[in-house]
Motif scaffolding. Structure first.
Motif, PDB file in Angstrom:
ATOM      1  N   ALA A  30      -2.460 -26.931  -6.995  1.00 15.93           N
ATOM      2  CA  ALA A  30      -2.039 -26.563  -8.358  1.00 15.93           C
ATOM      3  C   ALA A  30      -0.537 -26.812  -8.446  1.00 15.93           C
ATOM      4  N   LYS A  32       1.784 -27.336 -10.982  1.00 15.32           N
ATOM      5  CA  LYS A  32       2.690 -27.080 -12.109  1.00 15.32           C
ATOM      6  C   LYS A  32       4.072 -26.674 -11.603  1.00 15.32           C
ATOM      7  N   ASN A  53      -1.773 -28.034 -15.483  1.00 12.24           N
ATOM      8  CA  ASN A  53      -2.094 -27.174 -16.614  1.00 12.24           C
ATOM      9  C   ASN A  53      -1.628 -27.766 -17.935  1.00 12.24           C
ATOM     10  N   ILE A  74      -6.613 -28.252 -15.083  1.00 12.77           N
ATOM     11  CA  ILE A  74      -7.013 -26.873 -14.771  1.00 12.77           C
ATOM     12  C   ILE A  74      -6.468 -25.863 -15.782  1.00 12.77           C
ATOM     13  N   MET A 156     -15.968 -23.104 -13.335  1.00 14.10           N
ATOM     14  CA  MET A 156     -14.649 -22.712 -12.858  1.00 14.10           C
ATOM     15  C   MET A 156     -14.369 -21.315 -13.400  1.00 14.10           C
ATOM     16  N   MET A 158     -11.064 -18.156 -13.348  1.00 12.46           N
ATOM     17  CA  MET A 158      -9.800 -17.616 -12.856  1.00 12.46           C
ATOM     18  C   MET A 158     -10.038 -16.219 -12.276  1.00 12.46           C
ATOM     19  N   ARG A 161      -6.176 -11.357 -12.469  1.00  8.39           N
ATOM     20  CA  ARG A 161      -5.203 -11.391 -11.373  1.00  8.39           C
ATOM     21  C   ARG A 161      -4.863  -9.980 -10.962  1.00  8.39           C
ATOM     22  N   MET A 199      -7.396 -18.643  -5.846  1.00 14.57           N
ATOM     23  CA  MET A 199      -6.031 -19.152  -5.878  1.00 14.57           C
ATOM     24  C   MET A 199      -5.342 -18.699  -4.585  1.00 14.57           C
ATOM     25  N   SER A 200      -4.006 -18.800  -4.554  1.00 16.28           N
ATOM     26  CA  SER A 200      -3.302 -18.510  -3.299  1.00 16.28           C
ATOM     27  C   SER A 200      -3.736 -17.195  -2.642  1.00 16.28           C
ATOM     28  N   ARG A 215      -8.098 -23.665  -5.967  1.00 16.98           N
ATOM     29  CA  ARG A 215      -6.893 -24.177  -6.640  1.00 16.98           C
ATOM     30  C   ARG A 215      -5.691 -23.380  -6.153  1.00 16.98           C
ATOM     31  N   VAL A 216      -4.877 -24.006  -5.336  1.00 17.51           N
ATOM     32  CA  VAL A 216      -3.826 -23.272  -4.633  1.00 17.51           C
ATOM     33  C   VAL A 216      -2.456 -23.861  -4.952  1.00 17.51           C
ATOM     34  N   GLY A 217      -1.531 -23.008  -5.396  1.00 16.04           N
ATOM     35  CA  GLY A 217      -0.180 -23.451  -5.722  1.00 16.04           C
ATOM     36  C   GLY A 217       0.867 -22.795  -4.831  1.00 16.04           C
ATOM     37  N   THR A 218       1.147 -21.532  -5.143  1.00 19.20           N
ATOM     38  CA  THR A 218       2.223 -20.785  -4.467  1.00 19.20           C
ATOM     39  C   THR A 218       2.150 -20.844  -2.946  1.00 19.20           C
ATOM     40  N   ARG A 224       7.003 -19.808  -7.761  1.00 20.23           N
ATOM     41  CA  ARG A 224       7.457 -20.520  -8.954  1.00 20.23           C
ATOM     42  C   ARG A 224       8.501 -19.691  -9.660  1.00 20.23           C
TER      43      ARG A 224
HETATM   44  C1  LIG Z   1      -1.274 -21.888 -11.202  1.00 20.20           C
HETATM   45  C2  LIG Z   1      -2.765 -21.910 -11.122  1.00 20.20           C
HETATM   46  C3  LIG Z   1      -3.449 -21.742  -9.910  1.00 20.20           C
HETATM   47  C4  LIG Z   1      -2.747 -21.485  -8.603  1.00 20.20           C
HETATM   48  O1  LIG Z   1      -2.153 -20.224  -8.591  1.00 20.20           O
HETATM   49  P1  LIG Z   1      -1.291 -19.762  -7.321  1.00 20.20           P
HETATM   50  O2  LIG Z   1      -1.298 -18.300  -7.416  1.00 20.20           O
HETATM   51  O3  LIG Z   1       0.065 -20.376  -7.476  1.00 20.20           O
HETATM   52  O4  LIG Z   1      -2.000 -20.283  -6.108  1.00 20.20           O
HETATM   53  C5  LIG Z   1      -4.829 -21.838  -9.922  1.00 20.20           C
HETATM   54  N1  LIG Z   1      -5.520 -22.063 -11.057  1.00 20.20           N
HETATM   55  C6  LIG Z   1      -4.909 -22.212 -12.233  1.00 20.20           C
HETATM   56  C7  LIG Z   1      -5.728 -22.446 -13.441  1.00 20.20           C
HETATM   57  C8  LIG Z   1      -3.529 -22.126 -12.308  1.00 20.20           C
HETATM   58  O5  LIG Z   1      -2.933 -22.259 -13.498  1.00 20.20           O
END
Ligand SMILES: *Cc1c(COP(=O)(O)O)cnc(C)c1O
Length: 227
Positions: A30, A32, A53, A74, A156, A158, A161, A199-200, A215-218, A224
């Motif tokens: 992920a 962004k 995104n 996503i 999919m 979310m 959180r 996610m993370s 879907r992994v970002g952080t 961020r």
């Molecule tokens: C940003 C995002 C993620 C990843 O989130 P992190 O907490 O950074 O891993 C996953 N899915 C979607 C839809 C996002 O917008």
């Protein structure tokens, strides 16, 4: 931290995450807010799919990265961005209405393209979130199965959180139940193959509950500025 060492850190963490998950689980980075260099470091370490995104950001990063990876949408897709999205993405994970599905289908027909899509489920039933409510998903699927330029390949979510990732587990379980139920319906032109959740902070739990796309970002790139 210097630029070089943070890019090295991204590569190390991507390697570690890829080694820790089953090869059948698809890691979507992920991406962004990340620089092209950061995204490239993740790709260098083995990331095969990147998720965006926002269309404008994806378009901009595409100039540098190109199609060496798969691109997944996503984030929530706005009607006026469908045209660009169809050009850019290899999968749209966030179909959540008949109207959006029809727009994407129509644009794909113009471009002579078949688009793999997932339906985004609002598993937490939060009123401020995108995604379709679980009780409305059957109607949407039947409509999508008639759209010949879309290939529905799964779901999919979310999930809410939470501070504690364990609290997301019931929402992942519920989405997996919906996924299994829809799979049994055996609807033409519908292949329940991908379940994108986690996610993370929650991807390990999501995998335990049946996710095969995370879907992994952080975790890969660090914190961020926004959020
Ligand atoms: C940003 C995002 C993620 C990843 O989130 P992190 O907490 O950074 O891993 C996953 N899915 C979607 C839809 C996002 O917008």
């Amino acid at each position: 931290m210097s630029e070089i060492s943070s890019l090295n850190t991204i590569e190390e963490i991507v390697t570690e995450v890829l080694n820790s998950i089953h090869p059948d689980v698809m890691l979507v980075a992920a991406s962004k807010t990340r620089t092209p260099e950061e995204v490239q470091a993740a790709i260098h370490a083995g990331v095969k799919v990147i998720g965006y995104n926002y269309i404008q950001e994806a378009e901009r990063i595409y100039q540098t990265i190109g199609n060496v990876v798969q691109w997944h949408m996503i984030g929530h897709l706005q009607s006026n961005k469908v045209k660009v999205a169809v050009k850019l993405f290899d999968m749209i994970e966030t179909i959540d209405s008949v109207k959006l599905a029809q727009l994407v289908d129509k644009q794909c027909a113009l471009e002579n393209k078949i688009m793999p899509v997932l339906i985004e489920i609002n598993s937490g039933k939060e009123s401020n979130k995108t995604g379709i409510l679980p009780e409305n998903v059957d109607k949407l699927i039947l409509k999508i199965s008639n759209l010949h330029n879309l290939r529905l390949q799964g779901l999919m979510t979310m999930g809410p959180r939470f501070g504690n990732p364990e609290d997301a587990r019931p929402y992942f379980k519920a989405t997996k139940r919906t996924f299994d139920r829809l799979k049994k319906l055996d609807i033409p032109n519908v292949e329940m193959k991908y379940l994108s959740m986690g996610m993370s902070n929650s991807y390990k739990i999501a995998i335990e509950e049946g996710a095969n796309i995370i879907r992994v970002g952080t975790k890969l790139f660090g914190g961020r500025k926004e959020n």
